[in-house]
Design a protein around this motif. Structure first.
Motif, PDB file in Angstrom:
ATOM      1  N   ILE A 355      77.327  40.917  15.736  1.00  0.00           N
ATOM      2  CA  ILE A 355      78.489  41.456  15.490  1.00  0.00           C
ATOM      3  C   ILE A 355      78.640  42.353  14.336  1.00  0.00           C
ATOM      4  N   CYS A 356      79.009  43.672  14.524  1.00  0.00           N
ATOM      5  CA  CYS A 356      78.906  44.780  13.252  1.00  0.00           C
ATOM      6  C   CYS A 356      79.875  44.185  12.100  1.00  0.00           C
ATOM      7  N   ASN A 357      79.443  44.057  11.015  1.00  0.00           N
ATOM      8  CA  ASN A 357      80.343  43.650   9.707  1.00  0.00           C
ATOM      9  C   ASN A 357      81.190  44.816   9.583  1.00  0.00           C
ATOM     10  N   GLU A 358      80.953  46.033   9.834  1.00  0.00           N
ATOM     11  CA  GLU A 358      82.132  46.961   9.576  1.00  0.00           C
ATOM     12  C   GLU A 358      83.192  47.273  10.484  1.00  0.00           C
ATOM     13  N   CYS A 359      82.700  47.049  11.650  1.00  0.00           N
ATOM     14  CA  CYS A 359      83.950  47.585  12.841  1.00  0.00           C
ATOM     15  C   CYS A 359      84.166  46.433  13.816  1.00  0.00           C
ATOM     16  N   GLY A 360      83.362  45.352  13.787  1.00  0.00           N
ATOM     17  CA  GLY A 360      83.224  44.185  14.660  1.00  0.00           C
ATOM     18  C   GLY A 360      82.631  44.467  16.105  1.00  0.00           C
ATOM     19  N   PHE A 361      82.056  45.494  16.492  1.00  0.00           N
ATOM     20  CA  PHE A 361      81.504  45.799  17.496  1.00  0.00           C
ATOM     21  C   PHE A 361      80.539  44.563  18.005  1.00  0.00           C
ATOM     22  N   LYS A 362      80.293  44.269  19.243  1.00  0.00           N
ATOM     23  CA  LYS A 362      79.533  43.228  19.553  1.00  0.00           C
ATOM     24  C   LYS A 362      78.443  43.725  20.512  1.00  0.00           C
ATOM     25  N   GLN A 369      71.553  51.130  13.404  1.00  0.00           N
ATOM     26  CA  GLN A 369      72.788  51.620  13.316  1.00  0.00           C
ATOM     27  C   GLN A 369      73.911  51.137  14.511  1.00  0.00           C
ATOM     28  N   CYS A 370      75.010  50.932  13.860  1.00  0.00           N
ATOM     29  CA  CYS A 370      76.117  50.396  14.842  1.00  0.00           C
ATOM     30  C   CYS A 370      76.378  51.501  16.020  1.00  0.00           C
ATOM     31  N   PRO A 371      76.299  51.113  17.125  1.00  0.00           N
ATOM     32  CA  PRO A 371      76.555  52.218  18.120  1.00  0.00           C
ATOM     33  C   PRO A 371      78.025  52.596  18.206  1.00  0.00           C
ATOM     34  N   ALA A 372      78.765  51.813  17.667  1.00  0.00           N
ATOM     35  CA  ALA A 372      80.332  51.930  17.969  1.00  0.00           C
ATOM     36  C   ALA A 372      80.629  52.910  16.409  1.00  0.00           C
ATOM     37  N   CYS A 373      80.522  52.517  15.215  1.00  0.00           N
ATOM     38  CA  CYS A 373      80.981  52.972  14.257  1.00  0.00           C
ATOM     39  C   CYS A 373      79.869  53.756  13.318  1.00  0.00           C
ATOM     40  N   ASN A 374      78.767  53.706  13.730  1.00  0.00           N
ATOM     41  CA  ASN A 374      77.731  54.672  13.292  1.00  0.00           C
ATOM     42  C   ASN A 374      77.229  54.379  11.967  1.00  0.00           C
ATOM     43  N   GLU A 377      72.642  49.468   9.125  1.00  0.00           N
ATOM     44  CA  GLU A 377      72.334  48.164   8.751  1.00  0.00           C
ATOM     45  C   GLU A 377      73.847  47.137   8.715  1.00  0.00           C
ATOM     46  N   THR A 378      74.673  47.268   9.396  1.00  0.00           N
ATOM     47  CA  THR A 378      75.846  46.442   9.478  1.00  0.00           C
ATOM     48  C   THR A 378      75.802  45.728  10.499  1.00  0.00           C
ATOM     49  N   LEU A 379      75.006  45.309  11.501  1.00  0.00           N
ATOM     50  CA  LEU A 379      74.660  44.566  12.381  1.00  0.00           C
ATOM     51  C   LEU A 379      73.991  43.528  11.538  1.00  0.00           C
TER      52      LEU A 379
HETATM   53 ZN   LIG Z   1      80.226  49.022  13.648  1.00  0.00          ZN
END
Ligand SMILES: [Zn+2]
Length: 390
Positions: A355-362, A369-374, A377-379
């Motif tokens: 779960i992304c720390n930045e946007c909550g994407f699962k 790199q988070c696929p949702a918020c780009n 290292e936020t996963l």
């Molecule tokens: Zn994210």
């Protein structure tokens, strides 16, 4: 225990009241000072405060038609159009302002900054870049650099991303070390796809020079060494992660074990992973350890691990493993044990997510790199068990 101070509860309604009062005063003032504001403007404001953005957009469109002089009103409308996904209308509005009005240089820059954002959101990166490169001065310097950086990342133009991040770091004082190290890793990955090992290694060394805690660079350097048959070197690179960010050791545990396995030294590998697990208690390490033990040492040893884990950290997953090991070695009541294990397995299901720390994407898989918020290292390095509401 810290005692909760109840008088704080009184502060909240007080500020609520204050906010409501201030809002009333403001609107009255606007009405008295600007009698030429059309009714549609106030309708728009009302929709905005009640989060009805589509209706607000239409009301502001009407207001702009009536009061065509107010540039601020145009900006508000443009912003709303973009927010509600009507990007083509935002682009038309901003272009129209630029073409049909006498604007000061400052105003022109403001409109161009808005237009650059429109183009960016529409995915018209070349047009956005062109505007931003011209805006890269004064008030819009950092804004332009920030958006340009996002454009180069989306276009995977990593060398431009590096130079822009360096410029941004200099002017903002905010560190972009982590981003720059990932840009170098991306360059390395592209070289690896073309089997350019020397160039890939250079890029990875750059990554480590820019950011000494770049775990990803050591993982990739280990992969290259492993691929070229330098097993000892590979293991040395992967082991370095313990001194960078040990929470990422789960990402290399299978690699370490496979490399030892290929050299017929699986026990050396197992003792490393078991030491890591004793210290860092990462679930991924335990999974890999357990799977390797069950394959190489058999069900009796695996059962010991599962029972030990169940006692120390009770979980359905550990219970399921215990029954799995039991089923493998016990021919009495085999059917029952298998039934219990399968039922547990189905009940647990696959609910592991990063779960992304930045946007909550699962995400099902780990990504740098988070696929949702780009963001980089936020996963988290380890997946979390979650139960989805369906
Ligand atoms: Zn994210």
């Amino acid at each position: 225990m810290v005692e909760f101070e109840f008088w704080w509860l009184l502060v909240i309604p007080f500020f609520f009241g204050l906010g409501w009062f201030a809002a009333r005063i403001d609107i009255r003032q606007i009405i008295s000072e600007n009698t030429d504001f059309p009714v549609a403007y106030f309708k728009g404001l009302h929709y905005l405060t009640t989060n009805q953005y589509k209706k607000a957009t239409e009301a502001f469109s009407d207001a702009v038609k009536i009061n065509n002089n107010s540039i601020e009103l145009h900006f508000a409308l443009g912003n709303l159009l973009r927010r509600t996904g009507q990007i083509d209308r935002a682009i038309n509005l901003h272009n129209e302002i630029l073409e049909s009005r006498e604007l000061t240089e400052n105003q022109q820059d403001s409109v161009k900054a808005e237009l650059a954002q429109d183009y960016f959101k529409a995915g018209l990166y070349d047009r956005s870049e062109e505007l931003l490169l011209n805006l890269k001065k004064g008030k819009y310097y950092q804004y332009s650099l920030g958006t340009l950086l996002q454009i180069y990342e989306r276009q995977r133009d990593w060398s431009k991303a590096i130079s822009t991040a360096l410029e941004l770091e200099k002017s903002s004082g905010i560190s972009f070390r982590k981003n720059i190290s990932h840009f170098n890793c991306e360059i390395a990955t592209e070289h690896l796809l073309n089997n350019n090992f020397v160039e890939a290694k250079d890029a990875l060394e750059n990554a480590l020079n820019e950011h000494k805690n770049c775990v990803r660079a050591n993982i990739l350097l280990g992969d290259i060494a492993d691929n070229q048959g330098n097993f000892e070197d590979a293991i040395t690179f992967w082991k370095k992660i313990e001194y960078q960010k040990p929470e990422y050791l789960g990402l290399v545990s299978s690699k370490i074990l496979n490399t030892y396995h290929r050299q017929n030294k699986i026990n050396d590998g197992l003792s490393i992973i078991s030491r890591y697990f004793d210290i860092y208690k990462l679930k991924t390490l335990l999974n890999v350890f357990y799977e390797t033990v069950i394959q190489n040492e058999g069900a009796v040893e695996a059962e010991k691990i599962a029972r030990n884990e169940l006692i120390q950290r009770p979980s359905l997953a550990a219970l399921e493993r215990l029954f799995q090991a039991k089923a493998m070695r016990n021919s009495n009541e085999l059917e029952n044990i298998e039934l219990i294990q399968q039922t547990l397995k189905n009940a647990i299901g696959n609910r592991k997510f990063y779960i992304c720390n930045e946007c909550g994407f699962k995400a099902r898989q780990f990504h740098w790199q988070c696929p949702a918020c780009n963001s980089w290292e936020t996963l988290p390095s380890e997946p979390t068990d979650i139960i989805l509401d369906e």
